[in-house]
Design a protein around this motif. Sequence first.
Motif, PDB file in Angstrom:
ATOM      1  N   GLY A  26     -31.330  63.753 -43.155  1.00 29.20           N
ATOM      2  CA  GLY A  26     -31.108  63.382 -41.578  1.00 29.20           C
ATOM      3  C   GLY A  26     -29.934  63.719 -41.139  1.00 29.20           C
ATOM      4  N   LEU A  82     -40.976  68.702 -37.499  1.00 38.48           N
ATOM      5  CA  LEU A  82     -39.835  68.229 -37.013  1.00 38.48           C
ATOM      6  C   LEU A  82     -39.054  68.157 -38.097  1.00 38.48           C
ATOM      7  CD1 LEU A  82     -41.106  64.917 -35.136  1.00 38.48           C
ATOM      8  CD2 LEU A  82     -40.020  67.111 -34.173  1.00 38.48           C
ATOM      9  N   ARG A  83     -39.374  68.259 -39.387  1.00 37.11           N
ATOM     10  CA  ARG A  83     -38.474  67.955 -40.494  1.00 37.11           C
ATOM     11  C   ARG A  83     -37.826  69.457 -40.900  1.00 37.11           C
ATOM     12  NH1 ARG A  83     -42.101  64.155 -44.706  1.00 37.11           N
ATOM     13  NH2 ARG A  83     -42.997  62.895 -43.229  1.00 37.11           N
ATOM     14  N   GLN A  98     -36.236  73.179 -36.375  1.00 33.80           N
ATOM     15  CA  GLN A  98     -36.551  71.980 -35.363  1.00 33.80           C
ATOM     16  C   GLN A  98     -35.460  70.954 -35.329  1.00 33.80           C
ATOM     17  OE1 GLN A  98     -39.112  72.708 -33.317  1.00 33.80           O
ATOM     18  NE2 GLN A  98     -39.088  74.681 -34.611  1.00 33.80           N
ATOM     19  N   HIS A  99     -35.116  70.588 -36.574  1.00 36.82           N
ATOM     20  CA  HIS A  99     -34.136  69.504 -36.748  1.00 36.82           C
ATOM     21  C   HIS A  99     -32.717  69.903 -35.762  1.00 36.82           C
ATOM     22  CE1 HIS A  99     -30.621  67.470 -38.769  1.00 36.82           C
ATOM     23  NE2 HIS A  99     -31.431  66.610 -38.918  1.00 36.82           N
ATOM     24  N   LEU A 147     -33.434  70.034 -31.984  1.00 37.11           N
ATOM     25  CA  LEU A 147     -33.423  68.560 -31.515  1.00 37.11           C
ATOM     26  C   LEU A 147     -32.014  67.884 -31.533  1.00 37.11           C
ATOM     27  CD1 LEU A 147     -36.801  67.470 -32.435  1.00 37.11           C
ATOM     28  CD2 LEU A 147     -36.108  68.183 -30.238  1.00 37.11           C
ATOM     29  N   LYS A 148     -31.209  68.313 -32.749  1.00 33.56           N
ATOM     30  CA  LYS A 148     -29.698  67.810 -32.520  1.00 33.56           C
ATOM     31  C   LYS A 148     -28.949  68.433 -31.196  1.00 33.56           C
ATOM     32  CE  LYS A 148     -27.506  66.509 -36.041  1.00 33.56           C
ATOM     33  NZ  LYS A 148     -26.763  65.287 -36.187  1.00 33.56           N
ATOM     34  N   ARG A 174     -30.329  69.217 -28.587  1.00 34.89           N
ATOM     35  CA  ARG A 174     -30.833  68.450 -27.509  1.00 34.89           C
ATOM     36  C   ARG A 174     -30.136  67.097 -27.109  1.00 34.89           C
ATOM     37  NH1 ARG A 174     -36.217  67.679 -24.554  1.00 34.89           N
ATOM     38  NH2 ARG A 174     -36.222  65.470 -23.986  1.00 34.89           N
ATOM     39  N   ALA A 175     -30.209  66.332 -28.288  1.00 33.95           N
ATOM     40  CA  ALA A 175     -29.319  65.169 -28.052  1.00 33.95           C
ATOM     41  C   ALA A 175     -27.762  65.234 -27.708  1.00 33.95           C
ATOM     42  CB  ALA A 175     -29.527  64.330 -29.462  1.00 33.95           C
ATOM     43  N   PHE A 213     -34.052  69.979 -18.038  1.00 34.65           N
ATOM     44  CA  PHE A 213     -33.255  69.892 -19.303  1.00 34.65           C
ATOM     45  C   PHE A 213     -33.735  70.674 -20.373  1.00 34.65           C
ATOM     46  CE2 PHE A 213     -32.436  67.210 -23.001  1.00 34.65           C
ATOM     47  CZ  PHE A 213     -31.107  67.129 -23.251  1.00 34.65           C
ATOM     48  N   LEU A 247     -39.589  66.758 -28.146  1.00 33.80           N
ATOM     49  CA  LEU A 247     -40.028  66.003 -29.547  1.00 33.80           C
ATOM     50  C   LEU A 247     -41.474  66.317 -29.979  1.00 33.80           C
ATOM     51  CD1 LEU A 247     -38.887  64.231 -31.917  1.00 33.80           C
ATOM     52  CD2 LEU A 247     -39.674  62.379 -30.604  1.00 33.80           C
ATOM     53  N   PHE A 248     -42.190  65.781 -28.744  1.00 32.04           N
ATOM     54  CA  PHE A 248     -43.653  66.082 -28.880  1.00 32.04           C
ATOM     55  C   PHE A 248     -44.154  66.759 -27.397  1.00 32.04           C
ATOM     56  CE2 PHE A 248     -43.240  63.129 -32.175  1.00 32.04           C
ATOM     57  CZ  PHE A 248     -44.224  63.556 -33.109  1.00 32.04           C
TER      58      PHE A 248
END
Lengths: 429, 429
Positions: free
Chosen positions: A39, A121-122, A126-127, A130-131, A133-134, A401, A419-420
């Motif tokens: 992760g 997601l893995r 995609q990881h 979404l990183k 995004r955060a 966003f 995420l989904f």
Amino acid sequence: MYIYINEASHHLGDEVEIRGWLYNKRSSGKLHFLILRDGTGLMQAVVSKKEVSEEAFETSGNLTQECSLIVTGKVSEEPRSPGGYELHVTDVKLVGKSEDYPITPKEHGIEFLLDHRHLWLRSKRQHAILKVRAETAAAMREYLNSRGFVNLDTPIFTPNACEGTSDLFETEYFGGSAYLAQSGQLYSEAAIMSFGKVYCFGPTFRSEKSKTRRHLTEFWMLEPEVAWLDLDGCMDLEEDFIVEVVARVLDRCAEELKVLGRDTSVLEKVQKPFPRITYDRAAEILKEKGADFTYGTDFGGADETILGESFDRPVFIHHWPADIKAFYMKRDPNDYSKALAVDLLASEGHGELIGGSQREDDLDELLKRLKEHDLPQKYFEWYLDLRRYGSVPHSGFGLGFERTVGWICGTPHIRETILFPRLMHRLEP
Amino acid sequence: MYIYINEASHHLGDEVEIRGWLYNKRSSGKLHFLILRDGTGLMQAVVSKKEVSEEAFETSGNLTQECSLIVTGKVSEEPRSPGGYELHVTDVKLVGKSEDYPITPKEHGIEFLLDHRHLWLRSKRQHAILKVRAETAAAMREYLNSRGFVNLDTPIFTPNACEGTSDLFETEYFGGSAYLAQSGQLYSEAAIMSFGKVYCFGPTFRSEKSKTRRHLTEFWMLEPEVAWLDLDGCMDLEEDFIVEVVARVLDRCAEELKVLGRDTSVLEKVQKPFPRITYDRAAEILKEKGADFTYGTDFGGADETILGESFDRPVFIHHWPADIKAFYMKRDPNDYSKALAVDLLASEGHGELIGGSQREDDLDELLKRLKEHDLPQKYFEWYLDLRRYGSVPHSGFGLGFERTVGWICGTPHIRETILFPRLMHRLEP
């Protein structure tokens, strides 16, 4: 000692434990090279037959993609290992097996991947998205928090619609009906009269029968609202905000943007000042470029792409025909046919990132607007009260966003930025 | 120069402009004392007949509660003024009038205040509570962000229920049905297999026919989820988290807590270690204290109050009867009748702040649980996949945000801890 992969640099020479999943593996007789992920990063672990027990070596040989495992070993520098560090393994323990993992290195169709979003997601890409995004969300919140904006959460359940009742999701509410909010703006307008500067940042919902790459039925919106701010001030705020957020993401997500193959030179150009053109000028540009566009209407996706591609950084389009804009927008006192509204279009054709405006602060004008838009005054009495008791000039904006994350990442479809994703035909997994 | 009231200390002796609302006023012949508020604080402005124009003096005399105005003047120190600074006024401009402002210094009933929530927000107490809310949210996010948790937003629209289908709001979804999520946990469990540590923080919805002071139909929940974490680790995390968040709010919201009359000594006692007792021990305490409680059932509000008041800081209650807990909780390997679940109860009878557990990570056990709970396996195939492909031990918790804010503020009813509360009989304004 249990550590995360991104802490390896602090543990050179130490015997540590890494807990994670098997990302990849290759073997050559007496050596197994495991690529682990946990992760926080990837790391190579070298299992040498002569340095581990027979059982551990056999375990390593049988590991399959995405099994979970605990690997013990000594940390050393190794430029060829992803992340720059390598583990010289002393023990390997399989924790959770993984037989016939559905997502393989071969190509999969998008519907298959969306059906397996919980596993997709893995993947590295995609990881990374979404990183980003955060990090983008944190950058936005901290920009506003550090400037005295008060973060308040506006309601999702609403009795009426902000801009009319089309595209609303309806839910039964204790024998009556409620609608899911498409914006927190009207509520934030009440809040600024107490707090001066506020923002909300939460999910919003649109029941649009749209399947374009820019639409989700459920998406997040950031909406700052500021008392005593006019349209120019609103553009200044948006510009400063976007410049700072993009710079921070460039700085802190360099690794992720590299994984995504993002051309970061485009993002480095996101500097002040952004061009500011009127709707009338934008219409001329579209005409010059041969777009199929009718003056007085809203821009379509193709129009936004043409306009966005006409500049090397985001562009403001302001002073819109009042007829096609929302009831709460203030009219231009010098040209009553125009609303003090502004859209911010992304570069490279990623479309509208932000819609903002100066709000109507005059009671009589607002009453007129409600009538013109056929909106029932009784639902808006509380909103009208804001003009009855200490009304002030004020402005605000709403930022999509996922579109913004999609633009930063350079992803063509925003379904990968959440995420989904929830789409017209997709409610699962 | 336009400044905010909380910037006054940097402008001693300067002529500045304050934009805000009239909070209060008293007059004595040739002087008007205006108390201004602008969202950042309160400030006294002194209008002296001999120092302003006749018009400005008359304007000042006619100002009414909650009108908006722009006041120009020189900043000086004045210990008796709220905030410690005073404005010696040179000009006053009325911006928005306010005739017969509905909320007066006299007592109003709670229904009247809730009907006027859009104006009630301006009161000192509501302003303070919502500032504490915003600071608490920022403290929570920054705690998690700085420790490598990835903030991801889980979906609101779901095809099935996390803990069964009672109390769910249902909405039409393009010819089918969707339910509004009561938790993002299951989705976060998928995300930790990619990110290791994640959290979601968003609105959740419960259609409970409950009118207690601890219930809202729409409330925010913070849900961290961590791979490779067991129940003890989960309690350690919750404890560290609560201690740090409370300390930061105590530090940064001293002024607001004072406005609220909060006994901060109670919050200062929120230090490690929190007592950790089993459900069985909690049941004994209830028996000792004469509560009307049946072993094997969940605690009611009154039970939570008794238990919370038995300790001087929050208390963990762990190892619950498995029968009354959710299907996804792992059983205690040493006592199969117990779930590895833990609730955190607030001190002073503010009830449950957090519910957490170690999750079932074994495929066969989870399949059994679904059957026992009568949950259709097909809806959970994706969730079962997480146990098929690299399952790991993991834990997480859900924190009720409004209850936590209510506890920190010491407010008896959580309806004041959210901008526009949504209750069984209240969807407006």
